[in-house]
Enzyme design. Sequence first.
Site, PDB file in Angstrom:
ATOM      1  N   CYS A 180     -17.992  15.447  36.577  1.00  0.00           N
ATOM      2  CA  CYS A 180     -17.318  14.302  37.190  1.00  0.00           C
ATOM      3  C   CYS A 180     -16.947  14.592  38.651  1.00  0.00           C
ATOM      4  O   CYS A 180     -17.826  14.751  39.482  1.00  0.00           O
ATOM      5  CB  CYS A 180     -16.108  13.887  36.360  1.00  0.00           C
ATOM      6  SG  CYS A 180     -15.563  12.186  36.719  1.00  0.00           S
ATOM      7  N   SER A 210     -15.678   7.713  33.299  1.00  0.00           N
ATOM      8  CA  SER A 210     -14.346   7.247  33.677  1.00  0.00           C
ATOM      9  C   SER A 210     -14.112   7.669  35.116  1.00  0.00           C
ATOM     10  O   SER A 210     -13.587   8.745  35.385  1.00  0.00           O
ATOM     11  CB  SER A 210     -13.278   7.855  32.748  1.00  0.00           C
ATOM     12  OG  SER A 210     -11.993   7.449  33.140  1.00  0.00           O
ATOM     13  N   HIS A 265     -18.672  12.362  31.165  1.00  0.00           N
ATOM     14  CA  HIS A 265     -17.844  13.259  30.361  1.00  0.00           C
ATOM     15  C   HIS A 265     -18.403  13.399  28.945  1.00  0.00           C
ATOM     16  O   HIS A 265     -17.881  12.813  27.990  1.00  0.00           O
ATOM     17  CB  HIS A 265     -16.406  12.736  30.295  1.00  0.00           C
ATOM     18  CG  HIS A 265     -15.656  12.826  31.576  1.00  0.00           C
ATOM     19  ND1 HIS A 265     -15.041  13.986  32.002  1.00  0.00           N
ATOM     20  CD2 HIS A 265     -15.432  11.909  32.536  1.00  0.00           C
ATOM     21  CE1 HIS A 265     -14.452  13.772  33.170  1.00  0.00           C
ATOM     22  NE2 HIS A 265     -14.674  12.518  33.519  1.00  0.00           N
ATOM     23  N   GLU A 285     -17.991  15.798  27.162  1.00  0.00           N
ATOM     24  CA  GLU A 285     -17.020  16.574  26.382  1.00  0.00           C
ATOM     25  C   GLU A 285     -15.915  15.723  25.781  1.00  0.00           C
ATOM     26  O   GLU A 285     -15.134  16.221  24.950  1.00  0.00           O
ATOM     27  CB  GLU A 285     -16.399  17.665  27.269  1.00  0.00           C
ATOM     28  CG  GLU A 285     -15.307  17.203  28.228  1.00  0.00           C
ATOM     29  CD  GLU A 285     -15.796  16.510  29.482  1.00  0.00           C
ATOM     30  OE1 GLU A 285     -14.956  16.146  30.328  1.00  0.00           O
ATOM     31  OE2 GLU A 285     -17.032  16.325  29.631  1.00  0.00           O
ATOM     32  N   ARG A 336      -2.812   4.019  28.462  1.00  0.00           N
ATOM     33  CA  ARG A 336      -1.919   4.585  29.471  1.00  0.00           C
ATOM     34  C   ARG A 336      -1.851   3.690  30.705  1.00  0.00           C
ATOM     35  O   ARG A 336      -0.777   3.484  31.292  1.00  0.00           O
ATOM     36  CB  ARG A 336      -2.426   5.977  29.866  1.00  0.00           C
ATOM     37  CG  ARG A 336      -1.649   6.669  30.990  1.00  0.00           C
ATOM     38  CD  ARG A 336      -2.479   7.803  31.566  1.00  0.00           C
ATOM     39  NE  ARG A 336      -3.653   7.320  32.276  1.00  0.00           N
ATOM     40  CZ  ARG A 336      -4.686   8.097  32.615  1.00  0.00           C
ATOM     41  NH1 ARG A 336      -4.683   9.380  32.295  1.00  0.00           N
ATOM     42  NH2 ARG A 336      -5.721   7.581  33.258  1.00  0.00           N
TER      43      ARG A 336
END
Length: 305
Positions: free
Chosen positions: A142, A192, A235, A237, A249
């Site tokens: 990222c 993201s 991502h 992971e 959030r």
Amino acid sequence: MPLRLPDRLPAIDILKHENIFVMDDSRAHSQDIRPLRIVILNLMPLKITTETDLIRLLSNTPLQLDINFMKLKSHTPKNTPIEHMMMFYRDFESMRHEKFDGMIITGAPVETMDYEEVTYWDEIVDIFNWARTHVTSTLYICWAAQAGLYHYYGVPKYPLPKKMFGIFEQRTLQPQMSIFRGFDDKFMMPHSRHTEVRAADILKHPELSLIADSADSGVCIVMARGGREFFITGHMEYAPNTLDNEYRRDFGVRNDVEMPVNYYANNDPGLHPVVTWRAHANLFYNNWINYYVYQETPFDINKIE
């Protein structure tokens, strides 16, 4: 083979409940096999979550791995107890003269800033340069992928009109490569981020190979130096609930938050996430360890060039 982890690392108990074989330092000392040395520079705010996500993927190899955690001297994390950092992480300066078979550098929540404005940029540059002479193969994830491409090759990043947020279909552009062994022609990856790098800039550099991309999320994976460097814009992971946690959030707090696409069952945030990326994530990390770390690293780790 198990992973070798520091005693009392929180990820150990979490992963044992998932039937993943890990062992702590005290047991590992009885083994008479040189493990592959992997160092993780964890720049993510929630250190323990990221540790667990990465270790979960690294555990899928039959090779024994010795996992080490690196931290920056020029930055103090705000969301992780100082006791955790002192117990499990070491400053880069204390590791400068060591060599590692593999390295992972994570994303960081600074992507909308110019690189030189990041308070720890000078130390990051120092680590990037060090990795080229002290590590066999490095994964940049990222923000680290964008930062690495900028530092080494001058590849710029661009702001996105809205956050790239969700699970996006990717395609392999060089499926014959060992990193894609066992892959389908298409695979899914979480993203993201608020910025991007562009294929046109990548293709200006013959040293860089664009090996996976997406019609929706753009550049996915770039390889350099014959696999000694991989730059991953998403991502792989991420755990099943990571995007959900980010969405809840930020919803109502930021004005640029939309529901992550291709993520919830029936695109309903009231329903559970549907995991579509885990198998290829495990394949990718297993292939990286086997073909680009294990088979490329010298038996004497001090001979890494």
